[in-house]
Write a protein that holds these residues in place. Structure first.
Motif, PDB file in Angstrom:
ATOM      1  N   UNK A   1       0.840  -1.198   0.000  1.00 20.90           N
ATOM      2  CA  UNK A   1       0.000   0.000   0.000  1.00 20.90           C
ATOM      3  C   UNK A   1       0.879   1.254   0.000  1.00 20.90           C
TER       4      UNK A   1
ATOM      5  N   UNK B   1      -1.728   9.352   4.619  1.00 21.76           N
ATOM      6  CA  UNK B   1      -3.128   9.118   5.009  1.00 21.76           C
ATOM      7  C   UNK B   1      -3.279   8.568   6.443  1.00 21.76           C
TER       8      UNK B   1
ATOM      9  N   UNK C   1       4.310  13.993   9.731  1.00 20.89           N
ATOM     10  CA  UNK C   1       3.553  12.885   9.133  1.00 20.89           C
ATOM     11  C   UNK C   1       3.681  11.631   9.997  1.00 20.89           C
TER      12      UNK C   1
ATOM     13  N   UNK D   1       1.448  12.009  13.034  1.00 20.22           N
ATOM     14  CA  UNK D   1       0.031  11.832  12.685  1.00 20.22           C
ATOM     15  C   UNK D   1      -0.301  10.346  12.492  1.00 20.22           C
ATOM     16  N   UNK D   2       0.578   9.661  11.787  1.00 20.31           N
ATOM     17  CA  UNK D   2       0.317   8.249  11.486  1.00 20.31           C
ATOM     18  C   UNK D   2       0.422   7.394  12.745  1.00 20.31           C
TER      19      UNK D   2
ATOM     20  N   UNK E   1      11.230  -1.991   2.672  1.00 20.88           N
ATOM     21  CA  UNK E   1      10.234  -2.340   3.684  1.00 20.88           C
ATOM     22  C   UNK E   1       9.085  -3.143   3.062  1.00 20.88           C
ATOM     23  N   UNK E   2       8.598  -2.686   1.911  1.00 23.03           N
ATOM     24  CA  UNK E   2       7.504  -3.391   1.226  1.00 23.03           C
ATOM     25  C   UNK E   2       7.912  -4.815   0.872  1.00 23.03           C
TER      26      UNK E   2
ATOM     27  N   UNK F   1       1.285  -4.201   3.955  1.00 18.87           N
ATOM     28  CA  UNK F   1       2.472  -3.415   4.300  1.00 18.87           C
ATOM     29  C   UNK F   1       2.299  -2.011   3.707  1.00 18.87           C
ATOM     30  N   UNK F   2       2.433  -1.001   4.566  1.00 17.32           N
ATOM     31  CA  UNK F   2       2.131   0.377   4.174  1.00 17.32           C
ATOM     32  C   UNK F   2       3.377   1.248   4.113  1.00 17.32           C
ATOM     33  N   UNK F   3       3.385   2.160   3.162  1.00 19.54           N
ATOM     34  CA  UNK F   3       4.354   3.254   3.157  1.00 19.54           C
ATOM     35  C   UNK F   3       3.576   4.549   3.378  1.00 19.54           C
ATOM     36  N   UNK F   4       3.942   5.269   4.400  1.00 19.09           N
ATOM     37  CA  UNK F   4       3.364   6.591   4.672  1.00 19.09           C
ATOM     38  C   UNK F   4       1.841   6.580   4.765  1.00 19.09           C
ATOM     39  N   UNK F   5       1.325   5.601   5.497  1.00 19.01           N
ATOM     40  CA  UNK F   5      -0.115   5.579   5.786  1.00 19.01           C
ATOM     41  C   UNK F   5      -0.318   4.776   7.065  1.00 19.01           C
ATOM     42  N   UNK F   6      -1.429   5.015   7.711  1.00 22.30           N
ATOM     43  CA  UNK F   6      -1.754   4.337   8.967  1.00 22.30           C
ATOM     44  C   UNK F   6      -2.144   2.878   8.717  1.00 22.30           C
TER      45      UNK F   6
END
Lengths: 414, 414
Positions: A406, A411, B239, B242-243, B352-353, B361-366
């Protein structure tokens, strides 16, 4: 005593490294494994001779002995089998689809290895190199547990593959062999939940039943095929005869051969005598009371016959009133493997395809086609008879899982 | 004493009929179920009051009591949930691909129901109607075993759905409820190999562990999420903040919330004090020795903390030397659910992915986005944390299997 936890731990670590290899590297290692098999032909033959020497003690039949026997040519075939796996596309890394969701996240579903695969299998040593190369290509570590009949052959084959890995600076634990042919160790493998991502048993009904009762790891059941050909009232009788004969005797010992023939009452009197004549002296018939008058020398089929996978030159025969009765009989007794109808009737064909519960359902073709190579998959790790994860012939994609990758830009969920 | 074999037999017969229904008929029946729920609001509320009356005996916390409590509005939401399922495309019958093989056979892979699905779940009664409607839409019979906390609510809900089926001349056994909340019956369900095609446990780590040790039926493990956010040295700190805050406290009791935060040593001194300030008084911190200086009032994290899914306002924090250390920590302790990195670095994001082993698996998201509705599936029966069959959020296609349908014109195998 084999320490399965140690093997599991080693496999898990190795699987992690293996999962990160690119396709070219995996293919290079596979090519070296294939070469090493050929280069080591004499020691493989020596080990195989040890197995053959013991085969009488194990009471192995001649046909099975033949499957166990290795020759220079067969070793070359095993090596070529690995070379064919090299040619197959690598499913790992493929992103099957990717979309943007309402939050603006780019979500992709990517193929990844399963992790650690356990395989329990019986006599033939070529399964060792086939399974090892298919698992390796898909980035999975494998723990192999072969039968006692091929113990020395399997052991040397795995040693050669492992030596190749070590000689090329890769972990030998990607391909491991359980040096113990006891039931106890097999049962332990079936419960190795901490390390095994999936167990694939390849063998007869006895093994599958034991796995069903014992296993707590995820399992893909394979192989047992109590299959049927149904000759409909609207069948072309010559086509029906060709298909029934092919499905029964072309190779009776395999899982996609048939065990019972069902025939509509309207055509039984024409079809069955021809079938009996064609297979006279080659096949033993067991018929229900309506089939018996048309089958000279047949014995009476019992309830057990309907449920038995003979894997032999025996055919049970039942006359049915209707396609409905045929479908009901099949769904009651089959092992959900391969089923065929012979008919010229459009609606009968559609009904059969829809209502019969099996991995592969055929109209006007032999059940013998259920096979990964024949289906065009380029490989086969087995034929799943369960409904979860994979059903029918399993190729490389069936040895994979997925993960969602993702891409966001900060977000958070509101 | 509940006779599970009888329930299994009934489910199997019903599944067969259900598998043959066309989409319009299934949708009509679902619409009547939705209407019946609303029409029976008073009796549902009465049963729910019985559950609530007992909830103190069971020592249920106020937050859980709230999830158990039904109101007129919530019953309408349950009915509307069924109406949403009606709107979803029916995957059954879809032929995903069809090709002609070398023998001229046309081979198609068609989606079919799994058959009989068992679901073991805990408190919330809306799971009963959600699961029943999703299984029904996909042509599967379902055997539900809910928790004791919602026993009377679940029982009346299933009765209303069954009465609707009977009133419309369909078998009530498509949706069955186990009238027994004992562990013994749940364990028996986990071993009902003759009838269950799959078991989906939905609950906490205790239930999942018990299923892992006990089940011999095919299982899809769901739910437990020991998830991480890793703040990379190249993260945008606002960021990341926030996440991390969103992933921890937006809803800490759910499986896609995080339990441990990992932070790169180069940014720990800037990031952690801000995190501590933001979550002060709201979250209890447990830090490793390098994190503690930046987290006032934090206690020392133990080995157990790294492995615990708190589902609460507690956050474990560890400072790592590198992204490699972060990935190693995650792959060692996570439950393969949801993992996130915050970074501006392209190579860190790709690494990381690729290397983190998890369903999402997330990049820059919650991590909070791991959810079938959020992913766009329109429904969710659970989030698989295993690798076989389904991984991550499961929608309708994950409740199906496939079969090969093969059209021939007399082919036999040579």
């Amino acid at each position: 005593m084999t320490d399965l936890n140690k093997l599991g731990q080693q496999a898990k670590e190795s699987a992690y490294q293996l999962g990160l290899l690119d396709t070219a590297t995996k293919n290079q290692l596979l090519a070296k494994m294939a070469d090493a098999l050929e280069a080591n032909t004499p020691v493989i033959l020596e080990a195989n001779a040890q197995d053959l020497a013991k085969s009488d003690d194990y009471g192995i039949k001649e046909t099975m002995k033949d499957r166990l026997r290795l020759t220079e040519e067969r070793i070359k075939e095993m090596a070529d089998g690995i070379r064919q796996v090299i040619q197959l596309p690598d499913p790992i890394g493929e992103v099957e689809k990717m979309w943007k969701n309402a939050d603006g996240l780019m979500i992709g579903r990517q193929r990844v290895p399963l992790g650690v695969i356990g395989i329990i299998y019986e006599s033939r040593p070529n399964v060792t190199t086939d399974a090892a190369s298919l698992c390796f290509k898909t980035g999975n570590a494998v723990i192999l547990r072969g039968g006692k009949e091929a113990f020395y052959s399997n052991q040397i084959l795995v040693k050669i593959l492992q030596d190749t890995l070590v000689a090329n600076d890769f972990s030998p634990y990607a391909i491991q062999f359980i040096d113990d042919t006891s039931h106890a160790i097999a049962n332990e493998l079936m419960r190795l939940t901490e390390y095994l991502d999936v167990l694939i048993p390849r063998g007869g009904a006895g093994l599958i039943q034991r796995v069903k009762e014992t296993a707590t790891v995820p399992v893909i059941e394979t192989g047992t095929g109590n299959n049927h050909v149904y000759v409909d009232k609207d069948a072309q009788l010559q086509m029906a005869l060709d298909i029934a004969v092919n499905a029964k005797v072309q190779r009776p010992s395999v899982c996609n051969a048939i065990e019972t023939l069902l025939v509509h009452q309207d055509v039984a009197e024409f079809f069955l005598p021809k079938l009996a004549e064609t297979l006279d002296g080659q096949v033993e018939f067991r018929g229900d009371e309506r089939a018996l008058p048309f089958l000279p020398n047949a014995s009476v089929a019992t309830e057990e016959d309907w449920a038995t996978e003979y894997l032999d030159y025996i055919l049970a025969v039942k006359v049915v009133d209707s396609i409905e009765e045929a479908i009901t009989h099949i769904n009651r007794y089959n092992t959900k493997h391969s089923e065929a109808i012979v008919t010229d009737n459009y609606f009968a064909s559609q009904k059969f395809l829809k209502e019969v519960d099996a991995a592969a359902v055929y109209v006007n073709a032999s059940t013998r086609f259920t096979d990964g190579f024949v289906f065009g998959f380029g490989a086969e790790i087995g034929i799943s008879t369960q409904k979860l994860h994979a059903r029918g012939p399993m190729g490389l994609p069936e040895l994979t899982s997925t993960k969602y990758i993702v891409y966001g830009d900060g977000q958070i969920r509101g």
